[in-house]
Design a protein around this motif. Structure first.
Motif: not given
Length: 108
Positions: A5-9
């Motif tokens: 789950i990405p939390t930033d670009m």
């Protein structure tokens, strides 16, 4: 490192590359859209020590329904979309979703 789950670009771009390596394609917007939903769901699950409330998309808004299917929250983006919010400030989106999850769950 595998990004679930990405939390930033930066993590969005890494996730996109990981998917490509597995023969899947997804745009940054598709990855962000899923990530925002997953972030909210993870907060709900952590707060409640299990999956009792469910996060879902309803247009550009997020909704939370309880185990009985009753709507407990509707969360609107700050800008036009959560994708725009995430691109502008992913940390702020994450913090906001945590607070919204606390409210939606009634801090159970």
């Amino acid at each position: 490192m595998f990004i679930q789950i990405p939390t930033d670009m930066d993590e969005v771009q890494m996730r996109q590359l990981q998917l490509k390596q597995h023969g899947e394609t997804a745009t940054e917007d598709e990855i962000i859209h899923q990530a925002v939903l997953d972030i909210l769901q993870n907060f709900l699950d952590q707060i409640e020590d299990g999956h009792y409330d469910t996060a879902a998309w309803q247009g550009e808004n997020l909704t939370v329904t309880d185990i009985n299917g009753d709507l407990t929250a509707t969360i609107k983006p700050m800008a036009a979309t959560f994708i725009a919010d995430f691109r502008d400030n992913a940390d702020q989106v994450t913090e906001r979703l945590e607070q919204e999850a606390i409210q939606a769950s009634g801090a159970r």
